[in-house]
Design a protein around this motif. Structure first.
Motif, PDB file in Angstrom:
ATOM      1  N   MET A   1     -30.000 -30.666  -0.917  1.00  0.00           N
ATOM      2  CA  MET A   1     -29.662 -31.501   0.286  1.00  0.00           C
ATOM      3  C   MET A   1     -30.824 -32.566   0.191  1.00  0.00           C
ATOM      4  SD  MET A   1     -27.214 -30.536   1.925  1.00  0.00           S
ATOM      5  CE  MET A   1     -26.998 -30.839   3.349  1.00  0.00           C
ATOM      6  N   SER A   2     -31.174 -33.040  -1.036  1.00  0.00           N
ATOM      7  CA  SER A   2     -32.561 -33.991  -0.900  1.00  0.00           C
ATOM      8  C   SER A   2     -32.072 -35.211  -0.470  1.00  0.00           C
ATOM      9  CB  SER A   2     -32.991 -33.899  -2.370  1.00  0.00           C
ATOM     10  OG  SER A   2     -31.893 -34.476  -3.312  1.00  0.00           O
ATOM     11  N   ASP A   3     -30.870 -35.589  -0.328  1.00  0.00           N
ATOM     12  CA  ASP A   3     -30.406 -37.084  -0.125  1.00  0.00           C
ATOM     13  C   ASP A   3     -30.366 -37.248   1.342  1.00  0.00           C
ATOM     14  OD1 ASP A   3     -28.402 -35.508  -0.166  1.00  0.00           O
ATOM     15  OD2 ASP A   3     -26.879 -37.035  -0.815  1.00  0.00           O
ATOM     16  N   LEU A   4     -30.687 -35.921   2.272  1.00  0.00           N
ATOM     17  CA  LEU A   4     -30.596 -36.217   3.805  1.00  0.00           C
ATOM     18  C   LEU A   4     -31.965 -37.006   4.094  1.00  0.00           C
ATOM     19  CD1 LEU A   4     -29.646 -32.742   5.439  1.00  0.00           C
ATOM     20  CD2 LEU A   4     -28.475 -34.835   5.249  1.00  0.00           C
ATOM     21  N   LYS A   5     -31.692 -37.953   5.163  1.00  0.00           N
ATOM     22  CA  LYS A   5     -32.852 -38.628   5.559  1.00  0.00           C
ATOM     23  C   LYS A   5     -32.959 -38.396   6.966  1.00  0.00           C
ATOM     24  CE  LYS A   5     -30.099 -42.107   3.604  1.00  0.00           C
ATOM     25  NZ  LYS A   5     -29.593 -43.137   3.489  1.00  0.00           N
ATOM     26  N   LYS A   6     -34.222 -38.622   7.435  1.00  0.00           N
ATOM     27  CA  LYS A   6     -34.603 -38.204   8.855  1.00  0.00           C
ATOM     28  C   LYS A   6     -34.846 -39.298   9.784  1.00  0.00           C
ATOM     29  CE  LYS A   6     -35.921 -34.006   7.480  1.00  0.00           C
ATOM     30  NZ  LYS A   6     -37.201 -33.672   7.204  1.00  0.00           N
ATOM     31  N   LEU A   7     -34.356 -39.155  10.879  1.00  0.00           N
ATOM     32  CA  LEU A   7     -34.194 -40.055  12.123  1.00  0.00           C
ATOM     33  C   LEU A   7     -34.930 -39.548  13.025  1.00  0.00           C
ATOM     34  CD1 LEU A   7     -33.124 -42.364  13.566  1.00  0.00           C
ATOM     35  CD2 LEU A   7     -30.963 -40.963  13.896  1.00  0.00           C
ATOM     36  N   PHE A   8     -36.182 -40.427  13.630  1.00  0.00           N
ATOM     37  CA  PHE A   8     -36.747 -40.384  14.644  1.00  0.00           C
ATOM     38  C   PHE A   8     -36.384 -41.107  15.866  1.00  0.00           C
ATOM     39  CE2 PHE A   8     -40.465 -41.173  17.485  1.00  0.00           C
ATOM     40  CZ  PHE A   8     -40.659 -40.073  17.820  1.00  0.00           C
ATOM     41  N   ILE A   9     -36.054 -40.684  16.900  1.00  0.00           N
ATOM     42  CA  ILE A   9     -35.788 -41.580  18.019  1.00  0.00           C
ATOM     43  C   ILE A   9     -36.494 -41.546  19.354  1.00  0.00           C
ATOM     44  CG2 ILE A   9     -34.007 -42.479  19.670  1.00  0.00           C
ATOM     45  CD1 ILE A   9     -31.767 -41.600  17.932  1.00  0.00           C
ATOM     46  N   LYS A  10     -37.290 -42.318  19.908  1.00  0.00           N
ATOM     47  CA  LYS A  10     -37.982 -42.334  20.923  1.00  0.00           C
ATOM     48  C   LYS A  10     -37.367 -42.996  22.074  1.00  0.00           C
ATOM     49  CE  LYS A  10     -42.133 -43.026  23.400  1.00  0.00           C
ATOM     50  NZ  LYS A  10     -43.759 -43.245  23.555  1.00  0.00           N
ATOM     51  N   THR A  11     -36.915 -42.439  23.356  1.00  0.00           N
ATOM     52  CA  THR A  11     -36.196 -43.029  24.263  1.00  0.00           C
ATOM     53  C   THR A  11     -36.909 -43.399  25.684  1.00  0.00           C
ATOM     54  OG1 THR A  11     -34.316 -41.494  23.641  1.00  0.00           O
ATOM     55  CG2 THR A  11     -34.306 -42.440  25.880  1.00  0.00           C
ATOM     56  N   TYR A  12     -36.902 -44.563  25.882  1.00  0.00           N
ATOM     57  CA  TYR A  12     -37.690 -44.965  27.316  1.00  0.00           C
ATOM     58  C   TYR A  12     -36.565 -44.957  28.332  1.00  0.00           C
ATOM     59  CZ  TYR A  12     -40.426 -46.670  23.378  1.00  0.00           C
ATOM     60  OH  TYR A  12     -41.513 -46.847  22.251  1.00  0.00           O
ATOM     61  N   GLY A  13     -36.952 -45.085  29.595  1.00  0.00           N
ATOM     62  CA  GLY A  13     -35.995 -45.649  30.607  1.00  0.00           C
ATOM     63  C   GLY A  13     -35.068 -44.602  31.178  1.00  0.00           C
ATOM     64  N   CYS A  14     -33.745 -45.242  31.608  1.00  0.00           N
ATOM     65  CA  CYS A  14     -32.987 -44.245  32.464  1.00  0.00           C
ATOM     66  C   CYS A  14     -32.046 -43.295  31.743  1.00  0.00           C
ATOM     67  CB  CYS A  14     -31.936 -45.100  33.133  1.00  0.00           C
ATOM     68  SG  CYS A  14     -30.905 -46.160  32.079  1.00  0.00           S
ATOM     69  N   GLN A  15     -31.270 -42.579  32.171  1.00  0.00           N
ATOM     70  CA  GLN A  15     -30.286 -41.600  31.498  1.00  0.00           C
ATOM     71  C   GLN A  15     -29.213 -42.189  30.604  1.00  0.00           C
ATOM     72  OE1 GLN A  15     -30.372 -41.635  35.140  1.00  0.00           O
ATOM     73  NE2 GLN A  15     -30.227 -39.239  35.833  1.00  0.00           N
ATOM     74  N   MET A  16     -28.939 -43.252  30.870  1.00  0.00           N
ATOM     75  CA  MET A  16     -27.994 -43.822  30.407  1.00  0.00           C
ATOM     76  C   MET A  16     -28.658 -44.202  28.671  1.00  0.00           C
ATOM     77  SD  MET A  16     -25.308 -46.849  30.714  1.00  0.00           S
ATOM     78  CE  MET A  16     -24.659 -46.356  32.241  1.00  0.00           C
ATOM     79  N   ASN A  17     -29.856 -44.564  28.644  1.00  0.00           N
ATOM     80  CA  ASN A  17     -30.505 -44.367  27.446  1.00  0.00           C
ATOM     81  C   ASN A  17     -30.753 -43.197  26.721  1.00  0.00           C
ATOM     82  OD1 ASN A  17     -31.024 -47.347  27.171  1.00  0.00           O
ATOM     83  ND2 ASN A  17     -33.248 -47.008  26.917  1.00  0.00           N
ATOM     84  N   VAL A  18     -30.819 -42.146  27.403  1.00  0.00           N
ATOM     85  CA  VAL A  18     -30.578 -40.728  26.814  1.00  0.00           C
ATOM     86  C   VAL A  18     -29.402 -40.729  26.203  1.00  0.00           C
ATOM     87  CG1 VAL A  18     -30.855 -38.288  27.425  1.00  0.00           C
ATOM     88  CG2 VAL A  18     -32.445 -39.958  28.496  1.00  0.00           C
ATOM     89  N   TYR A  19     -28.321 -40.850  27.017  1.00  0.00           N
ATOM     90  CA  TYR A  19     -26.960 -40.685  26.560  1.00  0.00           C
ATOM     91  C   TYR A  19     -26.852 -41.648  25.146  1.00  0.00           C
ATOM     92  CZ  TYR A  19     -21.980 -41.405  26.163  1.00  0.00           C
ATOM     93  OH  TYR A  19     -20.488 -41.559  25.792  1.00  0.00           O
ATOM     94  N   ASP A  20     -27.000 -42.935  25.209  1.00  0.00           N
ATOM     95  CA  ASP A  20     -27.260 -44.009  24.137  1.00  0.00           C
ATOM     96  C   ASP A  20     -27.861 -43.211  22.673  1.00  0.00           C
ATOM     97  OD1 ASP A  20     -25.500 -45.451  25.299  1.00  0.00           O
ATOM     98  OD2 ASP A  20     -27.354 -47.104  25.769  1.00  0.00           O
ATOM     99  N   SER A  21     -29.005 -42.763  23.287  1.00  0.00           N
ATOM    100  CA  SER A  21     -29.838 -42.216  21.881  1.00  0.00           C
ATOM    101  C   SER A  21     -29.110 -41.000  21.257  1.00  0.00           C
ATOM    102  CB  SER A  21     -31.129 -41.519  22.421  1.00  0.00           C
ATOM    103  OG  SER A  21     -32.058 -42.718  22.751  1.00  0.00           O
ATOM    104  N   GLU A  22     -28.165 -40.333  22.063  1.00  0.00           N
ATOM    105  CA  GLU A  22     -27.586 -39.230  21.244  1.00  0.00           C
ATOM    106  C   GLU A  22     -26.352 -39.660  20.431  1.00  0.00           C
ATOM    107  OE1 GLU A  22     -25.260 -35.244  23.008  1.00  0.00           O
ATOM    108  OE2 GLU A  22     -27.155 -35.927  24.210  1.00  0.00           O
ATOM    109  N   ARG A  23     -25.802 -40.790  21.310  1.00  0.00           N
ATOM    110  CA  ARG A  23     -24.557 -41.268  20.491  1.00  0.00           C
ATOM    111  C   ARG A  23     -25.311 -42.071  19.230  1.00  0.00           C
ATOM    112  NH1 ARG A  23     -19.696 -41.447  23.101  1.00  0.00           N
ATOM    113  NH2 ARG A  23     -19.219 -41.030  20.734  1.00  0.00           N
ATOM    114  N   MET A  24     -26.420 -42.643  19.266  1.00  0.00           N
ATOM    115  CA  MET A  24     -26.917 -43.409  18.046  1.00  0.00           C
ATOM    116  C   MET A  24     -27.197 -42.199  16.967  1.00  0.00           C
ATOM    117  SD  MET A  24     -29.209 -46.679  19.180  1.00  0.00           S
ATOM    118  CE  MET A  24     -30.060 -45.959  20.558  1.00  0.00           C
ATOM    119  N   ALA A  25     -27.651 -41.279  17.244  1.00  0.00           N
ATOM    120  CA  ALA A  25     -28.197 -40.178  16.101  1.00  0.00           C
ATOM    121  C   ALA A  25     -26.796 -39.813  15.714  1.00  0.00           C
ATOM    122  CB  ALA A  25     -28.730 -38.927  16.890  1.00  0.00           C
ATOM    123  N   GLU A  26     -25.544 -39.624  16.526  1.00  0.00           N
ATOM    124  CA  GLU A  26     -24.371 -39.225  15.806  1.00  0.00           C
ATOM    125  C   GLU A  26     -23.770 -40.476  15.055  1.00  0.00           C
ATOM    126  OE1 GLU A  26     -22.189 -38.478  19.558  1.00  0.00           O
ATOM    127  OE2 GLU A  26     -23.387 -36.638  19.715  1.00  0.00           O
TER     128      GLU A  26
END
Ligand code: SAH
Ligand code: SF4
Ligand code: F3S
Length: 436
Positions: A1-26
């Motif tokens: 699985m060496s071609d897996l890449k790593k994504l780090f997300i930092k979320t600021y602000g409101c709950q909608m950003n929390v939701y959006d971060s999850e969707r971006m990861a997806e």
């Protein structure tokens, strides 16, 4: 699985950003990205930003400063700025910090894979006609028992101090069927407690088979999903409260006895200058109606102190409103002038005046929060376990009133919804034991 890449997300602000971060990861998962908690090992760093107050913007630029060393050590690392600052500042961010590879506004997350691959231009802050929600891949895999679900986005209210109408655009509601299918998917993945999100969530007006559907009807439709036990919604505007939504708090057992209803100020003069379009009196009448429908409802709110022109008498009126309502919790902020908003044209109050008022208001709210917590002692309620506690044999979760509860329960599991007796209280949490 060496071609897996790593994504780090930092979320600021409101709950909608929390939701959006999850969707971006997806959105990035099909591209081979898995999330990491460690920015140092990331191939892609996304900063999902908030523009609401000046401090929020400062944080982005200081975090970018810290990321520079990581990028120097790992030149392949890509850095993306998402969220409301991305929307507000766009390409200006790359001009200011050239190591930023891409800038993506809240309405363009479905285009993130193309931006990261470099097949699209590095800045996308359009408000496209297609709905980003429906273009993002579906969610998979088990998850925690609570979730956010965006049902409405954007705001047409234009409060004089606020950037949200500019960063999130006009109000848009998602169709009922889309919300229902996303909710069913979440329940299949273990979710029992759902918070419906919108900048102005109570203005939700979706459609189903050609008919108009308001938030109360949407809640009733969601409540029919087996396994979904609790529903909440945030954030509401006092002027968009429909009669059936107030009634639902008395008739829909899955709707929790909790309401976040920002008032901002208790002075009609300031409310008018804020373009809030409600008065202190109309707010108080609304609260009375919620309490008539659901006597044990816990109310929380947002306040801004030091709005331009706020006098001692205006501030006293805010304190008077707080005393009259009795809040379970409240967020309070010192006014921050935001570029492009009407209020930013007006002279600001001296910082020490605003600071002093903020302290007084926060002391009063903390006192009320403590009283609300203390009042729970001796009561029986339900707690949904979200994680294992720090003490052995302890589970941690939220009560129906959204208070944090530590339950002594050696056999409890994450996801259990347990009847408990509240045995102790502090300002920020409750202690409890299970009861049968
Ligand atoms: N749509 C929601 C959330 C708005 S942002 C609502 O209407 O309540 C969350 C809170 O941030 C607001 O309720 C307000 O209290 C605060 N806020 C917004 N703009 C601000 C500003 N310019 N300065 C200080 N606080 C602000
Ligand atoms: Fe901002 Fe007012 Fe809209 Fe809330 S209702 S997002 S405070 S403009
Ligand atoms: Fe901040 Fe944007 Fe939310 S400005 S509060 S992240 S809508």
């Amino acid at each position: 699985m060496s071609d897996l890449k790593k994504l780090f997300i930092k979320t600021y602000g409101c709950q909608m950003n929390v939701y959006d971060s999850e969707r971006m990861a997806e959105a990035m998962a099909p591209e081979g990205y898995v999330t990491t908690e460690d920015a140092g090992e990331a191939d892609l760093v996304l900063l999902n930003t908030c523009h609401i107050r000046e401090k929020a913007g400062d944080k982005l630029y200081s975090d970018l400063g810290r990321l520079r060393a990581l990028k120097d050590a790992k030149p392949d690392m890509k850095i993306g700025v998402a969220g409301c600052i991305a929307q507000a500042e766009g390409a200006e961010i790359i001009r200011r910090v050239p190591m930023v590879d891409l800038v993506v506004g809240p309405q363009a997350y479905h285009r993130l894979p193309a931006l990261v691959r470099g097949t699209d231009s590095p800045v996308d802050t359009d408000f496209p006609v297609e709905s980003k929600f429906d273009l993002l891949p579906a969610r998979k895999g088990l998850r925690g028992p609570t979730a956010f679900l965006t049902v409405q986005e954007g705001c047409d209210k234009f409060c004089a101090f606020c950037v949200v109408p500019y960063t999130r655009g006009a109000e848009v509601s998602r169709p009922v069927e889309r919300v229902l299918s996303e909710a069913r998917g979440l329940v299949e993945r273990g979710v029992k407690d759902l918070t419906l999100l919108g900048q102005n969530v109570n203005a939700y007006h979706g459609t189903q088979n050609g008919a108009d559907v308001g938030l109360a009807q949407l809640i009733d439709a969601l409540a029919k999903i087996d396994g979904l036990e609790r529903l909440r919604y945030t954030t509401s505007h006092p002027n968009d409260m429909a009669d059936d939504l107030i009634e639902a708090h008395g008739t829909q057992p899955k709707l929790m006895p909790y309401l976040h209803l920002p008032v901002q100020s208790g002075s009609d003069r300031i409310l008018k200058a804020m373009n809030r379009k409600h008065t202190a009196e109309s707010y108080l009448r609304l609260i009375e109606r919620f309490r008539a429908a659901r006597p044990d409802i816990l109310l929380t709110s947002d306040f801004i102190v030091g709005f331009p022109g706020e006098t001692d008498a205006d501030f006293e009126a805010t304190l008077a409103l707080i005393r009259q309502v009795g809040f379970g919790m409240a967020y309070s902020f010192k006014y921050s002038a935001r570029p492009g908003t009407p209020a930013a044209e007006k002279p600001e109050l001296p910082a020490d005046v605003a600071d002093a008022r903020l302290q007084i208001l926060q002391a009063l709210v903390t006192q009320q929060q403590r009283a609300a917590q203390d009042a729970m002692v001796g009561q029986v309620c339900h707690v949904l376990y979200e994680k294992v506690g720090r003490m052995p044999g302890q589970m941690v979760g939220k009560s129906d009133h959204l208070m944090a509860v530590h339950v002594t329960d050696a056999t409890g599991k994450v996801g259990d919804l347990v009847r408990v007796l509240i045995t102790g209280a502090s300002t920020n949490s409750l202690a409890a034991v299970p009861v049968v």
